[in-house]
Design an enzyme around this catalytic site. Structure first.
Site, PDB file in Angstrom:
ATOM      1  N   LYS A 110      38.171  26.115  -1.639  1.00 25.34           N
ATOM      2  CA  LYS A 110      37.320  25.245  -0.837  1.00 25.34           C
ATOM      3  C   LYS A 110      38.008  24.795   0.455  1.00 25.34           C
ATOM      4  O   LYS A 110      37.350  24.485   1.436  1.00 25.34           O
ATOM      5  CB  LYS A 110      36.915  24.009  -1.636  1.00 25.34           C
ATOM      6  CG  LYS A 110      36.293  24.271  -2.997  1.00 25.34           C
ATOM      7  CD  LYS A 110      34.928  24.899  -2.897  1.00 25.34           C
ATOM      8  CE  LYS A 110      34.114  24.792  -4.177  1.00 25.34           C
ATOM      9  NZ  LYS A 110      34.652  25.544  -5.323  1.00 25.34           N
TER      10      LYS A 110
HETATM   11  C1  LIG Z   1      33.929  26.338  -6.244  1.00 25.64           C
HETATM   12  C2  LIG Z   1      34.737  27.277  -7.041  1.00 25.64           C
HETATM   13  C3  LIG Z   1      34.204  28.487  -7.498  1.00 25.64           C
HETATM   14  C4  LIG Z   1      32.752  28.864  -7.267  1.00 25.64           C
HETATM   15  O1  LIG Z   1      32.478  29.121  -5.918  1.00 25.64           O
HETATM   16  P1  LIG Z   1      30.959  29.135  -5.391  1.00 25.64           P
HETATM   17  O2  LIG Z   1      31.064  29.307  -3.929  1.00 25.64           O
HETATM   18  O3  LIG Z   1      30.388  27.806  -5.778  1.00 25.64           O
HETATM   19  O4  LIG Z   1      30.272  30.241  -6.072  1.00 25.64           O
HETATM   20  C5  LIG Z   1      35.046  29.353  -8.175  1.00 25.64           C
HETATM   21  N1  LIG Z   1      36.328  29.038  -8.416  1.00 25.64           N
HETATM   22  C6  LIG Z   1      36.878  27.870  -8.010  1.00 25.64           C
HETATM   23  C7  LIG Z   1      38.300  27.577  -8.335  1.00 25.64           C
HETATM   24  C8  LIG Z   1      36.108  26.962  -7.303  1.00 25.64           C
HETATM   25  O5  LIG Z   1      36.651  25.814  -6.893  1.00 25.64           O
END
Ligand SMILES: *Cc1c(COP(=O)(O)O)cnc(C)c1O
Length: 498
Positions: A113
């Site tokens: 993120k």
């Molecule tokens: C948010 C997240 C995901 C999922 O990603 P999306 O964009 O919501 O599909 C997968 N792995 C981790 C570690 C995350 O923080």
């Protein structure tokens, strides 16, 4: 470049408006009116450029109302070695022959993120200034664990912003909870909700669209925006690392320009994999998009049947950031696959809201299965996969990434497709030390989180990320825990509006 709404194709706004508002008035998501192309020559020209420069180049195609110097300002401040522990910003690791890990967790909160949330505050404050909004921006976040912390870090003490994060009390890992409840900054607030991620997401959406709340906000000189991946400003930075990874693999001689590269993404809200789809549509030679889920496998079923059905039990898993039954960004994909038929999207998402279920047309189903492969695995398989990677390749990965690896192995077995493959590695294993230790057979019954972190360091030979180590000394600042029905009231109180 203008942006339309998935629920009203006649909407036409610039990217600054799309980013500042984050969601269109009638509830649709903003999408660019066309997908800009990237030629093989342009890809080659990115060689030798820094990550920030590559990002600025991609952004110049989407955020055409931002000046070159604004984009440089945003990218140069976001993608630095002050925030990321590697000069490459995203790292590529070779896993096994023709299979590469795209490590997207070298940022300040150790999850992918950060790739978007380190830059979103710059986009947003630049957009607000461009639009002369004269308003304080309030960021409301519903998090399944990683978005909350990454948004808090991105927005802390950013002038003209306030951020409020809701997380499911029992739905995040110990380290994730610790990361959020110790958050520093004068403009931040964090609150636990007695419910799951979907409850948090629904609560935030309701506050967002509550007419009374909006009137109070207007009076107080506040405006809402979102740091969730419904915001285009979250999505566009995620396109960059797929483009950049392709260029780097070519640079390293792992593939030739034009060669296909499959991409595997551990998926929850469908934001990360949608960014890979955009990169593909721009002309990056991406082959199959492999969508990996945990047992909350609503997307696997959807890709296989064309029926989206959220009427099922919600499971808390060891990959909590993917414990999601409503994947918001699917709306953007379906809008594109349904040839931008906004009436169709309104109908499907209306059905989702009222019955929890919809079925797409045969034409859409066909495109869906041509582009995507969907698979899932359970917690036992996730742990087995972590153990196997650790034993056989000396690679320690987190629980989410392991889901992707397992689904990729299933895909390869099922199809025999040996195209080179990029796996999105979405979190540092230290965020989920307990589960990872169990998986590699190194747990010793320790209950203290930092004892586990230390053990994982010993077992993996990896360095403990500095930002996680530092949390041990930080006091807990946020202890509120509320019912899901109390979110609106809590938000108004925190913003001193009630
Ligand atoms: C948010 C997240 C995901 C999922 O990603 P999306 O964009 O919501 O599909 C997968 N792995 C981790 C570690 C995350 O923080």
């Amino acid at each position: 470049m203008f942006y339309k709404s998935t629920r009203n194709s006649s909407v036409r706004v610039e990217s600054a408006v799309a980013i500042a508002k984050s969601i269109s008035e009638e509830g649709g998501l903003f999408v660019p009116e066309s997908i800009p192309m990237l030629s093989m020559d342009e890809l080659r020209a990115l060689l030798g450029k820094t990550y920030a420069q590559r990002a600025a180049y991609i952004f110049s195609k989407y955020l055409t109302d931002f000046t070159e110097s604004e984009l440089r300002y945003c990218t140069e401040r976001a993608y630095t070695t002050k925030a990321f522990d590697t000069e490459n910003i995203a790292e590529l690791a070779h896993l096994f022959d023709g299979t590469y890990m795209l490590e997207l967790w070298h940022g300040p909160t150790c999850a992918f993120k950060d790739m978007a949330l380190q830059i979103l505050p710059y986009f947003l404050t630049t957009a607000v200034k461009k639009l002369s909004l004269e308003k304080k921006v309030v960021i409301l976040v519903a998090t399944s664990g990683d978005t909350g912390k990454a948004a808090l870090e991105g927005f802390k003490d950013v002038p003209g912003t306030e951020i409020l994060v809701f997380y499911p009390e029992e739905g995040v890992s110990d380290m994730q909870k610790r990361q959020m409840t110790t958050q520093e900054g004068e403009n931040v607030a964090v609150c636990a909700v007695k419910g799951n991620f979907d409850d948090c997401q629904n609560g935030v959406k309701q506050i967002f669209t509550d007419k009374d709340v909006l009137a109070i906000m207007e009076q107080g000189g506040f405006a809402f925006s979102s740091a969730n991946s419904i915001n285009w400003g979250r999505l566009v930075p995620q396109i960059v690392y797929y483009v950049s990874a392709y260029v780097t693999l070519a640079e390293d001689g792992e593939l030739n320009y034009g060669d296909q590269l499959n991409v595997v993404v551990p998926t929850g809200n469908f934001g990360n994999i949608l960014a890979a789809y955009y990169a593909k549509q721009m002309g990056v030679p991406i082959g199959k998009l492999i969508c990996a889920s945990n047992v909350n496998k609503v997307l696997t079923d959807f890709i296989r049947t064309g029926i989206y059905d959220r009427n099922r039990d919600f499971h808390a898993t060891i990959s909590p950031s993917m414990d999601i039954l409503i994947s918001s960004n699917l709306e953007r994909l379906l809008y594109l696959l349904a040839d931008e038929d906004d009436a169709q999207i309104q109908k499907w998402f209306g059905l989702l809201a009222s019955t929890g279920c919809y079925e797409v047309t045969d034409a859409v189903k066909e495109k869906l299965t041509e582009l995507f492969y969907g698979g899932f695995c359970d917690d036992t398989e996730t742990k087995e996969t972590i153990g196997k990677l650790y034993q056989e390749y000396g690679y320690t990965c987190d629980t989410h990434t392991a889901v992707a690896v397992k689904v990729y192995q299933d895909y390869r077995k099922e199809t025999g497709d040996i195209t080179k493959t990029l796996i999105a590695s979405t979190a540092s294993p230290f965020k989920f030390s307990g589960s990872v230790l169990e998986a590699i057979g190194a747990e010793s019954g320790e209950t203290d989180e930092y004892a586990k972190v230390e053990q994982l360091k010993q077992a993996s030979g990896l360095k403990i990320p500095q930002s996680l180590a530092a949390l041990q000394q930080k006091p807990r600042r946020f202890t509120d825990s509320i019912e899901k029905t109390e979110m609106r009231q809590f938000a108004l109180k925190k913003l001193h509006l009630s």
